[in-house]
Design a protein around this motif. Structure first.
Motif, PDB file in Angstrom:
ATOM      1  N   ASP A  28      16.632 -81.771  51.382  1.00 12.09           N
ATOM      2  CA  ASP A  28      17.834 -81.867  50.561  1.00 12.09           C
ATOM      3  C   ASP A  28      17.441 -82.794  49.418  1.00 12.09           C
ATOM      4  OD1 ASP A  28      20.334 -81.972  49.467  1.00 12.09           O
ATOM      5  OD2 ASP A  28      21.260 -83.071  51.125  1.00 12.09           O
ATOM      6  N   VAL A  29      17.099 -82.216  48.267  1.00 11.86           N
ATOM      7  CA  VAL A  29      16.491 -82.991  47.192  1.00 11.86           C
ATOM      8  C   VAL A  29      17.190 -82.751  45.864  1.00 11.86           C
ATOM      9  CG1 VAL A  29      14.212 -82.991  48.281  1.00 11.86           C
ATOM     10  CG2 VAL A  29      14.796 -81.173  46.680  1.00 11.86           C
ATOM     11  N   ASN A  30      16.952 -83.680  44.948  1.00 14.02           N
ATOM     12  CA  ASN A  30      17.340 -83.522  43.547  1.00 14.02           C
ATOM     13  C   ASN A  30      16.058 -83.330  42.756  1.00 14.02           C
ATOM     14  OD1 ASN A  30      20.093 -84.017  44.052  1.00 14.02           O
ATOM     15  ND2 ASN A  30      19.715 -86.211  44.015  1.00 14.02           N
ATOM     16  N   ILE A  31      16.071 -82.355  41.882  1.00 14.43           N
ATOM     17  CA  ILE A  31      14.911 -82.093  41.033  1.00 14.43           C
ATOM     18  C   ILE A  31      15.328 -82.431  39.606  1.00 14.43           C
ATOM     19  CG2 ILE A  31      13.280 -80.363  40.214  1.00 14.43           C
ATOM     20  CD1 ILE A  31      13.829 -78.862  42.879  1.00 14.43           C
ATOM     21  N   THR A  60      10.991 -85.129  41.827  1.00 13.61           N
ATOM     22  CA  THR A  60      11.787 -84.753  42.992  1.00 13.61           C
ATOM     23  C   THR A  60      12.117 -86.011  43.788  1.00 13.61           C
ATOM     24  OG1 THR A  60      10.720 -82.610  43.080  1.00 13.61           O
ATOM     25  CG2 THR A  60      11.815 -83.349  45.087  1.00 13.61           C
ATOM     26  N   THR A  61      13.399 -86.178  44.089  1.00  9.24           N
ATOM     27  CA  THR A  61      13.844 -87.320  44.888  1.00  9.24           C
ATOM     28  C   THR A  61      14.725 -86.817  46.025  1.00  9.24           C
ATOM     29  OG1 THR A  61      15.750 -87.660  43.442  1.00  9.24           O
ATOM     30  CG2 THR A  61      13.769 -88.961  42.966  1.00  9.24           C
ATOM     31  N   ALA A  62      14.747 -87.574  47.099  1.00 10.87           N
ATOM     32  CA  ALA A  62      15.585 -87.215  48.247  1.00 10.87           C
ATOM     33  C   ALA A  62      17.050 -87.456  47.901  1.00 10.87           C
ATOM     34  CB  ALA A  62      15.189 -88.038  49.463  1.00 10.87           C
ATOM     35  N   ALA A  63      17.909 -86.551  48.331  1.00 11.36           N
ATOM     36  CA  ALA A  63      19.346 -86.702  48.092  1.00 11.36           C
ATOM     37  C   ALA A  63      19.949 -87.740  49.038  1.00 11.36           C
ATOM     38  CB  ALA A  63      20.049 -85.364  48.241  1.00 11.36           C
ATOM     39  N   GLN A  64      19.340 -87.910  50.215  1.00  8.81           N
ATOM     40  CA  GLN A  64      19.842 -88.872  51.194  1.00  8.81           C
ATOM     41  C   GLN A  64      19.147 -90.210  51.002  1.00  8.81           C
ATOM     42  OE1 GLN A  64      19.152 -87.194  55.032  1.00  8.81           O
ATOM     43  NE2 GLN A  64      20.570 -85.503  54.736  1.00  8.81           N
ATOM     44  N   ALA A  69      10.941 -88.233  49.074  1.00 10.10           N
ATOM     45  CA  ALA A  69      10.631 -86.838  48.788  1.00 10.10           C
ATOM     46  C   ALA A  69       9.760 -86.758  47.543  1.00 10.10           C
ATOM     47  CB  ALA A  69      11.905 -86.033  48.587  1.00 10.10           C
ATOM     48  N   THR A  70       9.000 -85.700  47.453  1.00 11.40           N
ATOM     49  CA  THR A  70       8.172 -85.438  46.279  1.00 11.40           C
ATOM     50  C   THR A  70       7.908 -83.944  46.218  1.00 11.40           C
ATOM     51  OG1 THR A  70       6.206 -86.144  45.046  1.00 11.40           O
ATOM     52  CG2 THR A  70       5.938 -85.776  47.419  1.00 11.40           C
ATOM     53  N   ASN A  71       7.212 -83.542  45.187  1.00  8.01           N
ATOM     54  CA  ASN A  71       6.833 -82.140  45.071  1.00  8.01           C
ATOM     55  C   ASN A  71       5.340 -82.041  44.809  1.00  8.01           C
ATOM     56  OD1 ASN A  71       8.134 -83.023  42.292  1.00  8.01           O
ATOM     57  ND2 ASN A  71       6.555 -81.534  41.807  1.00  8.01           N
ATOM     58  N   GLY A  72       4.820 -80.842  45.005  1.00  6.63           N
ATOM     59  CA  GLY A  72       3.415 -80.573  44.743  1.00  6.63           C
ATOM     60  C   GLY A  72       3.259 -79.893  43.395  1.00  6.63           C
ATOM     61  N   GLU A 146      30.819 -84.896  26.961  1.00  2.00           N
ATOM     62  CA  GLU A 146      29.679 -85.814  26.912  1.00  2.00           C
ATOM     63  C   GLU A 146      28.684 -85.361  25.840  1.00  2.00           C
ATOM     64  OE1 GLU A 146      29.075 -88.607  28.928  1.00  2.00           O
ATOM     65  OE2 GLU A 146      31.108 -88.338  29.670  1.00  2.00           O
ATOM     66  N   ALA A 147      27.797 -86.259  25.449  1.00  2.00           N
ATOM     67  CA  ALA A 147      26.748 -85.903  24.502  1.00  2.00           C
ATOM     68  C   ALA A 147      25.709 -85.026  25.212  1.00  2.00           C
ATOM     69  CB  ALA A 147      26.094 -87.170  23.971  1.00  2.00           C
ATOM     70  N   PRO A 148      25.072 -84.103  24.475  1.00  2.00           N
ATOM     71  CA  PRO A 148      24.013 -83.300  25.094  1.00  2.00           C
ATOM     72  C   PRO A 148      22.905 -84.196  25.638  1.00  2.00           C
ATOM     73  CG  PRO A 148      24.603 -82.408  22.953  1.00  2.00           C
ATOM     74  CD  PRO A 148      25.294 -83.741  23.081  1.00  2.00           C
ATOM     75  N   ALA A 149      22.288 -83.779  26.729  1.00  2.00           N
ATOM     76  CA  ALA A 149      21.237 -84.564  27.374  1.00  2.00           C
ATOM     77  C   ALA A 149      19.870 -83.938  27.102  1.00  2.00           C
ATOM     78  CB  ALA A 149      21.484 -84.618  28.877  1.00  2.00           C
ATOM     79  N   THR A 150      18.809 -84.732  27.278  1.00  2.00           N
ATOM     80  CA  THR A 150      17.456 -84.197  27.107  1.00  2.00           C
ATOM     81  C   THR A 150      16.856 -83.751  28.431  1.00  2.00           C
ATOM     82  OG1 THR A 150      16.505 -86.400  27.320  1.00  2.00           O
ATOM     83  CG2 THR A 150      16.986 -85.617  25.083  1.00  2.00           C
ATOM     84  N   GLY A 151      17.629 -83.878  29.486  1.00  2.00           N
ATOM     85  CA  GLY A 151      17.138 -83.456  30.792  1.00  2.00           C
ATOM     86  C   GLY A 151      18.292 -83.026  31.669  1.00  2.00           C
ATOM     87  N   GLN A 152      17.955 -82.560  32.859  1.00  2.00           N
ATOM     88  CA  GLN A 152      18.985 -82.138  33.780  1.00  2.00           C
ATOM     89  C   GLN A 152      18.512 -82.365  35.203  1.00  2.00           C
ATOM     90  OE1 GLN A 152      17.892 -77.539  33.036  1.00  2.00           O
ATOM     91  NE2 GLN A 152      19.939 -77.840  33.752  1.00  2.00           N
ATOM     92  N   THR A 153      19.465 -82.535  36.093  1.00  2.00           N
ATOM     93  CA  THR A 153      19.166 -82.663  37.508  1.00  2.00           C
ATOM     94  C   THR A 153      19.609 -81.386  38.193  1.00  2.00           C
ATOM     95  OG1 THR A 153      19.426 -85.053  37.482  1.00  2.00           O
ATOM     96  CG2 THR A 153      19.622 -83.967  39.621  1.00  2.00           C
ATOM     97  N   LEU A 154      18.677 -80.752  38.865  1.00  2.55           N
ATOM     98  CA  LEU A 154      18.980 -79.547  39.617  1.00  2.55           C
ATOM     99  C   LEU A 154      19.130 -79.955  41.070  1.00  2.55           C
ATOM    100  CD1 LEU A 154      16.197 -77.344  38.005  1.00  2.55           C
ATOM    101  CD2 LEU A 154      18.598 -77.449  37.338  1.00  2.55           C
ATOM    102  N   ASP A 155      20.337 -79.869  41.610  1.00  2.00           N
ATOM    103  CA  ASP A 155      20.576 -80.194  43.017  1.00  2.00           C
ATOM    104  C   ASP A 155      20.077 -79.020  43.838  1.00  2.00           C
ATOM    105  OD1 ASP A 155      21.789 -82.601  42.325  1.00  2.00           O
ATOM    106  OD2 ASP A 155      23.710 -81.595  42.034  1.00  2.00           O
ATOM    107  N   HIS A 156      18.926 -79.182  44.458  1.00  2.00           N
ATOM    108  CA  HIS A 156      18.306 -78.068  45.177  1.00  2.00           C
ATOM    109  C   HIS A 156      18.556 -78.224  46.658  1.00  2.00           C
ATOM    110  CE1 HIS A 156      15.584 -74.909  46.204  1.00  2.00           C
ATOM    111  NE2 HIS A 156      15.389 -74.674  44.929  1.00  2.00           N
TER     112      HIS A 156
END
Length: 161
Positions: A28-31, A60-64, A69-72, A146-156
């Motif tokens: 359960d991660v956030n990307i 990649t970070t753990a949601a809990q 967490a990490t990614n390859g 809100e102002a536009p962002a330069t990134g996004q978090t994908l709740d995966h």
């Protein structure tokens, strides 16, 4: 002796019916994706025509809390065409300039293994729409004000619990 032989023959059958634990916890991660020369508005990426588009980092970070967490290695695809793989953090890539020469839209996809402490290994897949606009004035305002962002978090989420 016959009973012993029969029991010996039934043993492999009983072993084949035994199963592994099927309730492995999936990650359960956030990307978090950070873009170069682009802004994110309502989950879509916008880039001005002719500007170089890139992904500066994928984290990649753990949601809990309390989990790691990490990614390859990350493989990138544009409209279903593979464009590269990077296995070095921050997993950055710069797209060829021809992708932003004409206004319109395309999809950038990325695939990567995800590792979370105490969870089964999994593969994450994300697909993000990229809109190429003629000028910065053509980028819409976010619906949340809100102002536009330069990134996004994908709740995966790999599973719904």
């Amino acid at each position: 002796m016959k009973k012993f032989l029969l029991a010996l023959m039934a043993l492999p059958l009983m072993m084949s019916l035994a199963s592994c634990h099927d309730d492995d916890e999936l990650p359960d991660v956030n990307i978090n994706v950070t873009y170069k020369n682009a802004v994110v508005v309502d989950h879509q990426v916008y880039v001005v025509q002719g500007q170089e588009l890139g992904i500066e980092s994928i984290v990649t970070t753990a949601a809990q809390e309390g989990k790691n967490a990490t990614n390859g290695a990350v493989s990138y695809w544009l409209n279903g065409i593979p464009v590269g793989t990077t296995d070095v953090q921050p997993f950055a890539i710069t797209l060829a300039p021809e992708w932003t020469q004409e206004t319109g839209s395309f999809y950038i996809e990325f695939v990567m293994p995800v590792y979370e402490e105490g969870c089964a290994l999994a593969t994450a897949y994300a697909r993000v729409k990229v809109n190429v606009v003629a000028s910065a004035d053509d980028i819409p305002s976010p619906s949340d004000g809100e102002a536009p962002a330069t990134g996004q978090t994908l709740d995966h989420k790999f599973n719904d619990k």
